[in-house]
Design a protein around this motif. Structure first.
Motif, PDB file in Angstrom:
ATOM      1  N   THR A  21       0.823  -1.725  -0.203  1.00  0.00           N
ATOM      2  CA  THR A  21       0.215   0.279  -0.314  1.00  0.00           C
ATOM      3  C   THR A  21       0.629   0.882   0.193  1.00  0.00           C
ATOM      4  O   THR A  21       2.413   1.132   0.254  1.00  0.00           O
ATOM      5  CB  THR A  21      -0.808  -0.264   1.049  1.00  0.00           C
ATOM      6  N   ARG A  25      -2.747   7.888   2.442  1.00  0.00           N
ATOM      7  CA  ARG A  25      -4.112   6.933   2.638  1.00  0.00           C
ATOM      8  C   ARG A  25      -5.399   6.762   3.160  1.00  0.00           C
ATOM      9  O   ARG A  25      -5.894   8.409   3.192  1.00  0.00           O
ATOM     10  CB  ARG A  25      -3.410   6.722   4.313  1.00  0.00           C
ATOM     11  N   ALA A  30      -1.877   3.555   9.128  1.00  0.00           N
ATOM     12  CA  ALA A  30      -0.888   4.649   8.585  1.00  0.00           C
ATOM     13  C   ALA A  30       0.404   3.284   9.046  1.00  0.00           C
ATOM     14  O   ALA A  30       0.337   3.774  10.826  1.00  0.00           O
ATOM     15  CB  ALA A  30      -0.203   5.515   8.231  1.00  0.00           C
ATOM     16  N   ALA A 147       0.714   0.992   5.047  1.00  0.00           N
ATOM     17  CA  ALA A 147      -0.899   0.623   5.702  1.00  0.00           C
ATOM     18  C   ALA A 147      -0.165   0.020   7.061  1.00  0.00           C
ATOM     19  O   ALA A 147       0.794  -0.784   6.696  1.00  0.00           O
ATOM     20  CB  ALA A 147      -1.950  -0.345   4.941  1.00  0.00           C
TER      21      ALA A 147
END
Length: 449
Positions: A21, A25, A30, A147
């Motif tokens: 990822t 975000r 995060a 992430a």
């Protein structure tokens, strides 16, 4: 009714930063982590807000700058790291900013944290998230950012079709949803999607689900749309769509018995529909309240939704809380999800959740988990009820710590039970909520009728 089970696999896929990822975000979920052999700083920033975690080789602290205001946050008891720190991490999970070190044992330990709403930042607003970046300084090597993954998994459900049968991919792989535990209480978690190999029992992370809904935190403008990491989720394939129901733990704030007038946010259930492929990747879903009936009950909140459609009627199992935390299983039914009526409730329980609908021999039975805070006669066990919530059997499977759920998956003439325990990860600073370990059990003989 069901055979006896034995444990066949335990596993705990701890992940801090999910590199597949990126930034910015889609949700307040995060992480950035790095190997370090000296002082290092890791930073999130959005607009004029700068969130920094620092490790100087001995101690860990956080600094938050918003506008002209700068605050520092350190733990006297937990801020000093031991020898052998190999990696340092900064995470944003809901409104919680946390700094962690990975110790010589391989375990991650939280060393400092702060609730950003206490310093005037609401990181779940999409306008703030759209500008989020990550950076590093100092002796950072092998930097990973993306992430936040999980410290543990709980609230595990098999992904199903609307009739309750397991959803399978073409190669037979099963899919699960789980609550990915964050470094703290329930608002630091989120819903994740996993594949499960029914032969090797290997789990593979596939994606995450977040939920856009009206703000429920006191102080935000009424009707403000915020992205939450809600969890305790059931994912259902309904025709050409995905139907998702989840519990609004992402915004939960418990009432304060010492200050009854202090604002708090209850837990409810919301629902979303989409034709997007929710089996992979990250998704933000527009969610609306699902009205689950509690007529005649003293109820301050509902959670743990589980759905089956049978003979043109929806059955919905869930939990109703008489107070936090005194809760019991409930079953509703109706021709549609917006026309449900209360069918049954087991108010003799005070710590029973994980209400699960299981198709069996042409009917549906209801499984649940009787926690250890129940009356003595119904503690640490898996009751099986009929559709009027009369107990008809007990699932004979390992009842591990906390409140493992009776997630049952038919595998030909056998069954697989996917549960979880209450083993924490992350040290003492986060407190309750960092569990658990995934515990898989398989039936020891053929299906019992």
């Amino acid at each position: 009714m069901f055979p006896e089970f034995e444990v066949v696999r335990r596993q705990r896929p701890v992940t801090i930063a999910v590199e597949s990822t990126g930034f910015p975000r889609p949700a307040a979920n995060a992480a950035i982590e790095a190997a370090c052999d000296g002082p290092v700083s890791l930073t999130f920033a959005s607009g004029g807000d700068v969130l920094t975690g620092t490790y100087d080789g001995r101690r860990v602290w956080l600094a938050v700058t918003t506008g002209s205001r700068r605050t520092s946050h350190a733990s006297r008891r937990h801020g000093r790291a031991g020898r052998g720190v190999g990696r340092f991490a900064l995470t944003l999970t809901g409104t919680m900013l946390t700094a962690l070190t990975r110790e010589a044992s391989g375990a991650w330990v939280a060393r400092a944290r702060v609730d950003l709403t206490e310093v005037g930042i609401e990181p779940r607003e999409e306008s703030w998230l759209s500008g989020l970046t990550a950076d590093h300084d100092g002796s950072a090597d092998d930097v990973r950012a993306g992430a936040f993954g999980q410290l543990g998994l709980r609230d595990i459900r098999v992904v199903t079709y609307a009739d309750g049968s397991p959803f399978r991919e073409e190669d037979g792989t099963l899919l699960l949803t789980a609550t990915s535990a964050g470094p703290g209480f329930f608002p630091t978690a989120h819903t994740s999607v996993w594949s499960l190999d029914p032969v090797t029992y290997d789990l593979v992370h596939r994606g995450a689900l977040y939920f856009r809904r009206s703000a429920d935190r006191p102080g935000l403008r009424s009707g403000k749309q915020v992205v939450y990491g809600d969890h305790a989720t059931h994912l259902v394939r309904d025709g050409a769509e995905w139907l998702v129901t989840t519990s609004t733990w992402g915004g939960f704030k418990a009432p304060d018995e010492r200050q009854p007038s202090r604002p708090w946010s209850p837990v409810g259930v919301v629902m979303a529909r989409t034709d997007a492929d929710l089996t992979r990747g990250e998704h933000v879903l527009d969610a609306t309240p699902l009205a689950l009936p509690t007529d005649g009950l003293t109820s301050v909140g509902v959670w743990d939704p589980h759905l089956v459609r049978r003979d043109g009627e929806w059955l919905v199992g869930y939990v109703s809380a008489e107070r936090y935390f005194d809760f019991h299983p409930v079953l509703a039914s109706g021709p549609s999800l917006d026309a449900l009526t209360l069918r049954a409730a087991r108010t003799d329980r005070t710590a029973t959740e994980g209400t699960t609908l299981v198709p069996l021999d042409g009917t549906v039975v209801v499984g649940a988990s009787d926690g250890r805070d129940n009356p003595r006669r119904v503690r640490a066990r898996y009751p099986i009820f009929d559709l009027d919530l009369n107990e008809v059997a007990e699932l004979r499977s390992a009842y591990v710590s906390n409140l493992p759920w009776p997630t049952l998956i038919p595998l030909g003439d056998e069954w697989l039970h996917v549960a979880f325990d209450g083993t924490p990860h992350g040290g003492r600073l986060p407190g309750y909520g960092t569990h658990g370990e995934v515990v898989l059990s398989r039936s020891t003989r053929g299906r019992s009728v």
